[in-house]
Design a protein around this motif. Structure first.
Motif, PDB file in Angstrom:
ATOM      1  N   TRP A   1       0.860  -1.185   0.024  1.00  0.00           N
ATOM      2  CA  TRP A   1       0.288   0.056  -0.293  1.00  0.00           C
ATOM      3  C   TRP A   1       0.643   1.601  -0.068  1.00  0.00           C
ATOM      4  CZ3 TRP A   1      -4.051  -1.493   4.410  1.00  0.00           C
ATOM      5  CH2 TRP A   1      -4.460  -2.624   4.041  1.00  0.00           C
ATOM      6  N   SER A   2       1.559   0.767   0.780  1.00  0.00           N
ATOM      7  CA  SER A   2       2.496   2.454   0.737  1.00  0.00           C
ATOM      8  C   SER A   2       4.002   2.692  -0.203  1.00  0.00           C
ATOM      9  CB  SER A   2       3.621   2.407   1.953  1.00  0.00           C
ATOM     10  OG  SER A   2       4.575   1.575   1.759  1.00  0.00           O
ATOM     11  N   GLY A   3       3.856   1.426  -1.199  1.00  0.00           N
ATOM     12  CA  GLY A   3       4.551   1.802  -2.059  1.00  0.00           C
ATOM     13  C   GLY A   3       5.777   1.411  -1.636  1.00  0.00           C
ATOM     14  N   GLY A   4       6.380   0.945  -1.000  1.00  0.00           N
ATOM     15  CA  GLY A   4       7.795   0.532  -0.115  1.00  0.00           C
ATOM     16  C   GLY A   4       8.326   2.013   0.878  1.00  0.00           C
ATOM     17  N   ARG A   5       7.888   2.871   0.591  1.00  0.00           N
ATOM     18  CA  ARG A   5       8.374   4.015   1.578  1.00  0.00           C
ATOM     19  C   ARG A   5       7.716   3.482   3.593  1.00  0.00           C
ATOM     20  NH1 ARG A   5       4.562   6.084  -1.816  1.00  0.00           N
ATOM     21  NH2 ARG A   5       3.086   7.014  -0.963  1.00  0.00           N
ATOM     22  N   PRO A   6       8.216   4.113   3.698  1.00  0.00           N
ATOM     23  CA  PRO A   6       8.232   3.987   5.168  1.00  0.00           C
ATOM     24  C   PRO A   6       7.088   4.878   6.103  1.00  0.00           C
ATOM     25  CG  PRO A   6      10.780   4.281   5.262  1.00  0.00           C
ATOM     26  CD  PRO A   6       9.866   4.409   3.938  1.00  0.00           C
ATOM     27  N   LEU A   7       6.573   3.927   6.530  1.00  0.00           N
ATOM     28  CA  LEU A   7       5.361   4.744   7.347  1.00  0.00           C
ATOM     29  C   LEU A   7       5.155   5.296   8.686  1.00  0.00           C
ATOM     30  CD1 LEU A   7       2.837   6.463   6.647  1.00  0.00           C
ATOM     31  CD2 LEU A   7       1.610   4.780   6.044  1.00  0.00           C
ATOM     32  N   ARG A   8       5.591   5.506   9.512  1.00  0.00           N
ATOM     33  CA  ARG A   8       5.995   5.209  10.729  1.00  0.00           C
ATOM     34  C   ARG A   8       4.705   5.351  11.328  1.00  0.00           C
ATOM     35  NH1 ARG A   8      10.158   4.440  14.518  1.00  0.00           N
ATOM     36  NH2 ARG A   8      11.550   3.749  12.868  1.00  0.00           N
ATOM     37  N   ALA A   9       3.939   4.041  12.545  1.00  0.00           N
ATOM     38  CA  ALA A   9       2.727   3.983  13.065  1.00  0.00           C
ATOM     39  C   ALA A   9       2.906   5.514  14.313  1.00  0.00           C
ATOM     40  CB  ALA A   9       2.444   2.509  13.137  1.00  0.00           C
ATOM     41  N   ALA A  10       1.560   5.750  14.638  1.00  0.00           N
ATOM     42  CA  ALA A  10       1.248   6.317  15.742  1.00  0.00           C
ATOM     43  C   ALA A  10       1.024   5.626  17.126  1.00  0.00           C
ATOM     44  CB  ALA A  10      -0.095   7.223  15.477  1.00  0.00           C
ATOM     45  N   CYS A  11       0.924   4.888  16.412  1.00  0.00           N
ATOM     46  CA  CYS A  11       0.360   3.223  18.104  1.00  0.00           C
ATOM     47  C   CYS A  11       0.115   1.651  17.101  1.00  0.00           C
ATOM     48  CB  CYS A  11      -1.134   3.897  18.419  1.00  0.00           C
ATOM     49  SG  CYS A  11      -2.607   3.062  17.548  1.00  0.00           S
ATOM     50  N   MET A  12       0.437   1.168  17.902  1.00  0.00           N
ATOM     51  CA  MET A  12      -0.411  -0.765  18.098  1.00  0.00           C
ATOM     52  C   MET A  12      -1.506  -1.495  17.912  1.00  0.00           C
ATOM     53  SD  MET A  12       2.579  -3.761  18.730  1.00  0.00           S
ATOM     54  CE  MET A  12       2.104  -4.963  18.866  1.00  0.00           C
ATOM     55  N   VAL A  13      -1.532  -1.524  17.743  1.00  0.00           N
ATOM     56  CA  VAL A  13      -2.633  -2.428  17.540  1.00  0.00           C
ATOM     57  C   VAL A  13      -2.944  -3.270  17.562  1.00  0.00           C
ATOM     58  CG1 VAL A  13      -5.022  -2.648  16.050  1.00  0.00           C
ATOM     59  CG2 VAL A  13      -3.962  -0.169  16.402  1.00  0.00           C
ATOM     60  N   THR A  14      -3.408  -4.516  18.920  1.00  0.00           N
ATOM     61  CA  THR A  14      -3.629  -6.093  18.471  1.00  0.00           C
ATOM     62  C   THR A  14      -4.396  -6.868  18.593  1.00  0.00           C
ATOM     63  OG1 THR A  14      -3.135  -7.670  19.864  1.00  0.00           O
ATOM     64  CG2 THR A  14      -4.379  -6.267  20.835  1.00  0.00           C
ATOM     65  N   HIS A  15      -4.682  -7.488  18.299  1.00  0.00           N
ATOM     66  CA  HIS A  15      -5.942  -8.245  17.855  1.00  0.00           C
ATOM     67  C   HIS A  15      -6.515  -9.826  17.969  1.00  0.00           C
ATOM     68  CE1 HIS A  15      -4.455 -10.485  14.359  1.00  0.00           C
ATOM     69  NE2 HIS A  15      -3.711  -9.177  13.995  1.00  0.00           N
ATOM     70  N   ALA A  16      -6.795 -10.404  17.910  1.00  0.00           N
ATOM     71  CA  ALA A  16      -7.272 -11.601  17.864  1.00  0.00           C
ATOM     72  C   ALA A  16      -7.517 -12.380  16.562  1.00  0.00           C
ATOM     73  CB  ALA A  16      -8.864 -12.616  18.990  1.00  0.00           C
ATOM     74  N   TRP A  17      -6.611 -13.261  16.117  1.00  0.00           N
ATOM     75  CA  TRP A  17      -7.079 -13.559  14.491  1.00  0.00           C
ATOM     76  C   TRP A  17      -8.759 -14.523  14.622  1.00  0.00           C
ATOM     77  CZ3 TRP A  17      -3.769 -12.582  11.591  1.00  0.00           C
ATOM     78  CH2 TRP A  17      -2.434 -12.234  11.195  1.00  0.00           C
ATOM     79  N   ALA A  18      -9.111 -14.444  15.399  1.00  0.00           N
ATOM     80  CA  ALA A  18     -10.703 -15.906  15.389  1.00  0.00           C
ATOM     81  C   ALA A  18     -11.787 -14.743  15.489  1.00  0.00           C
ATOM     82  CB  ALA A  18     -10.997 -16.913  16.477  1.00  0.00           C
ATOM     83  N   ASN A  19     -11.558 -13.656  16.128  1.00  0.00           N
ATOM     84  CA  ASN A  19     -12.531 -12.338  16.003  1.00  0.00           C
ATOM     85  C   ASN A  19     -12.832 -12.101  14.480  1.00  0.00           C
ATOM     86  OD1 ASN A  19     -12.764 -12.876  18.962  1.00  0.00           O
ATOM     87  ND2 ASN A  19     -11.453  -9.969  19.163  1.00  0.00           N
ATOM     88  N   LEU A  20     -14.256 -11.283  14.798  1.00  0.00           N
ATOM     89  CA  LEU A  20     -15.089 -11.181  13.332  1.00  0.00           C
ATOM     90  C   LEU A  20     -14.319  -9.665  13.031  1.00  0.00           C
ATOM     91  CD1 LEU A  20     -18.262 -10.935  13.668  1.00  0.00           C
ATOM     92  CD2 LEU A  20     -17.500 -12.868  12.731  1.00  0.00           C
TER      93      LEU A  20
END
Length: 147
Positions: A66-85
Motif C-alpha cells: 500500500w505504501s509503495g515500499g515507503r516507510p510509514l511510521r505508526a502512531a500506535c500498535m493495535v493488537t487483535h485476535a485472529w478468531a474475532n470478526l
C-alpha cells in the motif's frame, strides 16, 4: 529489522478503503462481515493482495504494498485476535481514533455500504485523523514469511 517493521504502518484511510474492497466483493468474494474473521481476511485477501510474482510464491507485508515500499511510521500498535470478526477490528480501530468509548456505532456504519464508509471518512477527516497511521500485524507483518 525492528526499524523496518515499525515503518510498516497503515493509514486509517487505507484501512477504510480496504474495507470497501472487501464489502464490495472486489478482493474476497466470500467476505461476510457478520462471519468473516481476521484470519479469514488474511488468508483470502491480505495474502493474495501481497503476493509477489518475483518471490516464487512469497510476498511482502500488505502495508508495504500500500505504501509503495515507503516507510510509514505508526502512531500506535493495535493488537487483535485472529478468531474475532474482522469488522470488530476495523470498527475498534476507527472508533478509538474518533475518541469513542465503544465501536458499535462505527460498526453499524461499516455495515451500511458506501454511504456508511463515506460518513466515516468524513468523520475521520473532520477529526483530523483520516491519515493517522496504525501498526496492525495482519497488514504490517509479511504474512508469507510463515507460510
Amino acid at each position: 529489522k525492528a526499524e523496518e517493521l515499525a515503518d510498516r504502518g497503515v493509514s486509517l484511510g487505507a484501512l477504510l478503503e480496504f474495507w470497501g474492497q472487501l464489502d464490495e466483493g472486489a478482493v474476497m468474494p466470500s467476505f461476510d462481515p457478520t462471519r468473516s474473521t481476521t484470519a479469514d481476511v488474511v488468508r483470502q485477501a491480505v495474502i493474495p493482495l501481497s503476493r509477489d510474482a518475483d518471490a516464487e510464491g512469497g510476498g511482502r507485508a500488505l502495508a508495504s504494498v500500500w505504501s509503495g515500499g515507503r516507510p510509514l511510521r505508526a502512531a500506535c500498535m493495535v493488537t487483535h485476535a485472529w478468531a474475532n470478526l474482522f469488522v470488530h477490528l476495523v470498527a475498534g480501530v476507527l472508533a478509538d481514533f474518533l475518541g469513542l468509548d465503544c465501536y458499535e456505532d462505527v460498526q453499524q456504519k461499516l455495515l451500511r455500504g458506501q454511504a456508511g464508509r463515506d460518513a466515516l471518512a468524513d468523520e475521520l477527516r473532520l477529526n483530523g485523523v483520516l491519515n493517522s497511521v496504525v501498526w496492525i500485524c495482519a497488514f504490517s507483518v509479511n504474512q508469507h514469511a510463515g507460510i
